[in-house]
Design a protein around this motif. Sequence first.
Motif, PDB file in Angstrom:
ATOM      1  N   PHE A 119      -8.955  -1.457 -34.675  1.00 38.44           N
ATOM      2  CA  PHE A 119      -9.184  -2.766 -34.247  1.00 38.44           C
ATOM      3  C   PHE A 119      -8.074  -2.986 -33.031  1.00 38.44           C
ATOM      4  CE2 PHE A 119      -7.945  -7.390 -34.502  1.00 38.44           C
ATOM      5  CZ  PHE A 119      -8.971  -7.965 -34.321  1.00 38.44           C
ATOM      6  N   LEU A 120      -6.822  -2.338 -33.169  1.00 39.22           N
ATOM      7  CA  LEU A 120      -5.851  -2.564 -32.246  1.00 39.22           C
ATOM      8  C   LEU A 120      -6.266  -2.220 -30.874  1.00 39.22           C
ATOM      9  CD1 LEU A 120      -2.895  -1.519 -34.282  1.00 39.22           C
ATOM     10  CD2 LEU A 120      -3.432  -3.631 -33.728  1.00 39.22           C
ATOM     11  N   LYS A 121      -7.424  -1.318 -30.868  1.00 46.34           N
ATOM     12  CA  LYS A 121      -8.035  -1.015 -29.531  1.00 46.34           C
ATOM     13  C   LYS A 121      -8.627  -2.152 -28.823  1.00 46.34           C
ATOM     14  CE  LYS A 121      -8.259   4.092 -30.160  1.00 46.34           C
ATOM     15  NZ  LYS A 121      -9.342   5.043 -30.189  1.00 46.34           N
ATOM     16  N   ILE A 122      -9.281  -2.724 -29.723  1.00 44.75           N
ATOM     17  CA  ILE A 122      -9.958  -4.157 -29.428  1.00 44.75           C
ATOM     18  C   ILE A 122      -8.970  -5.216 -29.113  1.00 44.75           C
ATOM     19  CG2 ILE A 122     -11.610  -5.736 -30.222  1.00 44.75           C
ATOM     20  CD1 ILE A 122     -12.877  -3.571 -32.134  1.00 44.75           C
ATOM     21  N   ASN A 123      -8.200  -5.631 -30.004  1.00 38.49           N
ATOM     22  CA  ASN A 123      -7.210  -6.518 -29.735  1.00 38.49           C
ATOM     23  C   ASN A 123      -5.808  -6.160 -30.143  1.00 38.49           C
ATOM     24  OD1 ASN A 123      -5.728  -8.875 -29.751  1.00 38.49           O
ATOM     25  ND2 ASN A 123      -6.679  -9.807 -31.401  1.00 38.49           N
ATOM     26  N   PRO A 124      -5.158  -5.713 -29.374  1.00 36.45           N
ATOM     27  CA  PRO A 124      -3.679  -5.145 -29.350  1.00 36.45           C
ATOM     28  C   PRO A 124      -2.820  -6.016 -30.132  1.00 36.45           C
ATOM     29  CG  PRO A 124      -4.317  -4.856 -27.096  1.00 36.45           C
ATOM     30  CD  PRO A 124      -5.608  -5.662 -27.546  1.00 36.45           C
ATOM     31  N   LEU A 125      -2.956  -7.465 -30.352  1.00 36.79           N
ATOM     32  CA  LEU A 125      -2.135  -8.296 -31.137  1.00 36.79           C
ATOM     33  C   LEU A 125      -2.364  -8.085 -32.540  1.00 36.79           C
ATOM     34  CD1 LEU A 125      -2.243 -11.232 -28.725  1.00 36.79           C
ATOM     35  CD2 LEU A 125      -0.411  -9.750 -29.064  1.00 36.79           C
ATOM     36  N   GLY A 126      -3.543  -7.534 -32.653  1.00 36.79           N
ATOM     37  CA  GLY A 126      -4.227  -7.240 -34.165  1.00 36.79           C
ATOM     38  C   GLY A 126      -4.216  -8.698 -35.017  1.00 36.79           C
ATOM     39  N   VAL A 127      -4.826  -9.533 -34.360  1.00 41.83           N
ATOM     40  CA  VAL A 127      -5.037 -11.115 -35.196  1.00 41.83           C
ATOM     41  C   VAL A 127      -6.422 -11.277 -34.832  1.00 41.83           C
ATOM     42  CG1 VAL A 127      -2.522 -11.797 -34.745  1.00 41.83           C
ATOM     43  CG2 VAL A 127      -4.437 -12.354 -33.105  1.00 41.83           C
ATOM     44  N   VAL A 128      -6.859 -12.148 -36.058  1.00 38.56           N
ATOM     45  CA  VAL A 128      -8.246 -12.845 -35.967  1.00 38.56           C
ATOM     46  C   VAL A 128      -8.020 -14.239 -36.063  1.00 38.56           C
ATOM     47  CG1 VAL A 128      -9.432 -10.761 -36.678  1.00 38.56           C
ATOM     48  CG2 VAL A 128      -8.345 -12.250 -38.296  1.00 38.56           C
ATOM     49  N   PRO A 129      -9.113 -15.007 -35.828  1.00 39.67           N
ATOM     50  CA  PRO A 129     -10.377 -14.656 -35.174  1.00 39.67           C
ATOM     51  C   PRO A 129     -10.139 -14.062 -33.768  1.00 39.67           C
ATOM     52  CG  PRO A 129      -9.948 -17.089 -35.081  1.00 39.67           C
ATOM     53  CD  PRO A 129      -8.943 -16.560 -35.883  1.00 39.67           C
ATOM     54  N   TYR A 130     -10.916 -13.627 -33.194  1.00 38.11           N
ATOM     55  CA  TYR A 130     -11.095 -12.727 -32.070  1.00 38.11           C
ATOM     56  C   TYR A 130     -12.335 -12.324 -31.569  1.00 38.11           C
ATOM     57  CZ  TYR A 130      -9.475  -9.842 -28.109  1.00 38.11           C
ATOM     58  OH  TYR A 130      -9.068  -9.473 -26.794  1.00 38.11           O
ATOM     59  N   LEU A 131     -12.715 -12.787 -30.118  1.00 35.87           N
ATOM     60  CA  LEU A 131     -13.972 -12.624 -29.932  1.00 35.87           C
ATOM     61  C   LEU A 131     -14.043 -11.707 -28.620  1.00 35.87           C
ATOM     62  CD1 LEU A 131     -16.988 -14.223 -29.474  1.00 35.87           C
ATOM     63  CD2 LEU A 131     -15.931 -15.494 -27.885  1.00 35.87           C
ATOM     64  N   VAL A 132     -15.199 -10.923 -28.667  1.00 33.63           N
ATOM     65  CA  VAL A 132     -15.263  -9.886 -27.817  1.00 33.63           C
ATOM     66  C   VAL A 132     -16.775 -10.029 -26.980  1.00 33.63           C
ATOM     67  CG1 VAL A 132     -15.547  -7.217 -26.882  1.00 33.63           C
ATOM     68  CG2 VAL A 132     -13.757  -8.116 -28.924  1.00 33.63           C
ATOM     69  N   LEU A 133     -16.801 -10.396 -25.681  1.00 35.67           N
ATOM     70  CA  LEU A 133     -18.035 -10.525 -25.071  1.00 35.67           C
ATOM     71  C   LEU A 133     -18.835  -9.355 -25.025  1.00 35.67           C
ATOM     72  CD1 LEU A 133     -16.523 -13.293 -22.601  1.00 35.67           C
ATOM     73  CD2 LEU A 133     -17.649 -13.720 -24.749  1.00 35.67           C
ATOM     74  N   ALA A 134     -19.879  -9.414 -24.638  1.00 41.33           N
ATOM     75  CA  ALA A 134     -20.837  -8.138 -24.169  1.00 41.33           C
ATOM     76  C   ALA A 134     -20.272  -7.344 -23.074  1.00 41.33           C
ATOM     77  CB  ALA A 134     -22.280  -8.565 -24.134  1.00 41.33           C
ATOM     78  N   ASN A 135     -19.517  -8.112 -22.303  1.00 39.31           N
ATOM     79  CA  ASN A 135     -18.883  -7.148 -21.021  1.00 39.31           C
ATOM     80  C   ASN A 135     -17.610  -6.437 -21.635  1.00 39.31           C
ATOM     81  OD1 ASN A 135     -16.996  -9.079 -20.941  1.00 39.31           O
ATOM     82  ND2 ASN A 135     -17.786  -9.919 -18.817  1.00 39.31           N
ATOM     83  N   GLY A 136     -17.041  -6.777 -22.643  1.00 35.90           N
ATOM     84  CA  GLY A 136     -15.910  -6.247 -23.162  1.00 35.90           C
ATOM     85  C   GLY A 136     -14.893  -7.079 -23.183  1.00 35.90           C
ATOM     86  N   THR A 137     -14.957  -8.361 -22.619  1.00 34.76           N
ATOM     87  CA  THR A 137     -13.775  -9.372 -22.242  1.00 34.76           C
ATOM     88  C   THR A 137     -13.235  -9.792 -23.703  1.00 34.76           C
ATOM     89  OG1 THR A 137     -14.515  -9.630 -20.215  1.00 34.76           O
ATOM     90  CG2 THR A 137     -13.023 -11.312 -21.210  1.00 34.76           C
ATOM     91  N   GLY A 138     -12.155  -9.716 -23.999  1.00 30.49           N
ATOM     92  CA  GLY A 138     -11.645 -10.227 -25.236  1.00 30.49           C
ATOM     93  C   GLY A 138     -10.901 -11.734 -25.324  1.00 30.49           C
ATOM     94  N   LEU A 139     -11.170 -12.346 -26.028  1.00 22.65           N
ATOM     95  CA  LEU A 139     -10.702 -13.699 -26.124  1.00 22.65           C
ATOM     96  C   LEU A 139      -9.784 -14.106 -27.455  1.00 22.65           C
ATOM     97  CD1 LEU A 139     -10.264 -16.548 -24.404  1.00 22.65           C
ATOM     98  CD2 LEU A 139     -12.352 -17.165 -25.437  1.00 22.65           C
ATOM     99  N   GLY A 140      -8.712 -14.565 -27.309  1.00 20.54           N
ATOM    100  CA  GLY A 140      -8.118 -14.966 -28.675  1.00 20.54           C
ATOM    101  C   GLY A 140      -7.854 -16.358 -28.969  1.00 20.54           C
ATOM    102  N   GLU A 141      -6.931 -16.556 -29.709  1.00 22.23           N
ATOM    103  CA  GLU A 141      -6.713 -18.238 -30.215  1.00 22.23           C
ATOM    104  C   GLU A 141      -7.634 -18.890 -30.510  1.00 22.23           C
ATOM    105  OE1 GLU A 141      -3.530 -18.908 -30.541  1.00 22.23           O
ATOM    106  OE2 GLU A 141      -2.855 -17.014 -29.843  1.00 22.23           O
ATOM    107  N   SER A 142      -7.484 -19.372 -31.793  1.00 23.99           N
ATOM    108  CA  SER A 142      -8.776 -19.997 -32.444  1.00 23.99           C
ATOM    109  C   SER A 142      -9.561 -21.049 -31.596  1.00 23.99           C
ATOM    110  CB  SER A 142      -8.561 -20.301 -34.054  1.00 23.99           C
ATOM    111  OG  SER A 142      -7.337 -21.340 -33.878  1.00 23.99           O
ATOM    112  N   ASN A 143      -8.421 -22.039 -31.360  1.00 31.76           N
ATOM    113  CA  ASN A 143      -9.354 -23.007 -30.555  1.00 31.76           C
ATOM    114  C   ASN A 143      -9.805 -22.832 -29.054  1.00 31.76           C
ATOM    115  OD1 ASN A 143      -9.013 -24.984 -32.412  1.00 31.76           O
ATOM    116  ND2 ASN A 143      -6.886 -25.546 -32.033  1.00 31.76           N
ATOM    117  N   ALA A 144      -9.306 -21.558 -28.506  1.00 28.93           N
ATOM    118  CA  ALA A 144      -9.794 -21.364 -27.242  1.00 28.93           C
ATOM    119  C   ALA A 144     -11.234 -20.685 -27.457  1.00 28.93           C
ATOM    120  CB  ALA A 144      -8.873 -20.398 -26.436  1.00 28.93           C
TER     121      ALA A 144
END
Length: 176
Positions: free
Chosen positions: A47-72
């Motif tokens: 999971f840390l490879k996906i999100n180095p911050l190690g927190v959820v919720p976390y969204l990974v788009l089909a193109n691999g772009t990750g997005l964190g922070e729940s309200n974002a």
Amino acid sequence: MSQLATLYLTPGSGNSYNRMLVKHQLALTLEVKLLNVLVGETRRPEFLKINPLGVVPYLVLANGTGLGESNALAWYLAEGSALIPSQPLHRAQAVQWMIFEQTSLEPNISPARFFTLVVPDQRSAHEAEFPGWLERGNKALARLNAHLTQRQYITDGDYSVADIAVYGYTHMAEQG
């Protein structure tokens, strides 16, 4: 949102719950992966490879772009839908109340609830923090209640992503 994405969540979290509400209310097609933070699944190397911050919720788009922070995440998932206010003032009000949720509701309701309901065996180690959490949480809930007394929705417009944001922890507040 037209891309298939993966949404990483943890059961029992108000922040994760809100993202699922957006998903369900908009009938979004997303892969959902549940991670148990209590057993360290968000700290595992995969999971840390996906999100180095190690927190959820976390969204990974089909193109691999990750997005964190729940309200974002909620805003991104709701983009282009009726959940995003169309008027500039209403959008600004939504952002205002989403920030309020993360700075006044979540940091007080969440830990009180966590150490009362989820890991009550650890509550005594945090007993000194409870009065502050409860005072600040009750003050925030009173502000929200006063705001909603004369209105149906959090903004001057219609039901929006901001209503979902404040709901996540307020509907669980008595558990803390």
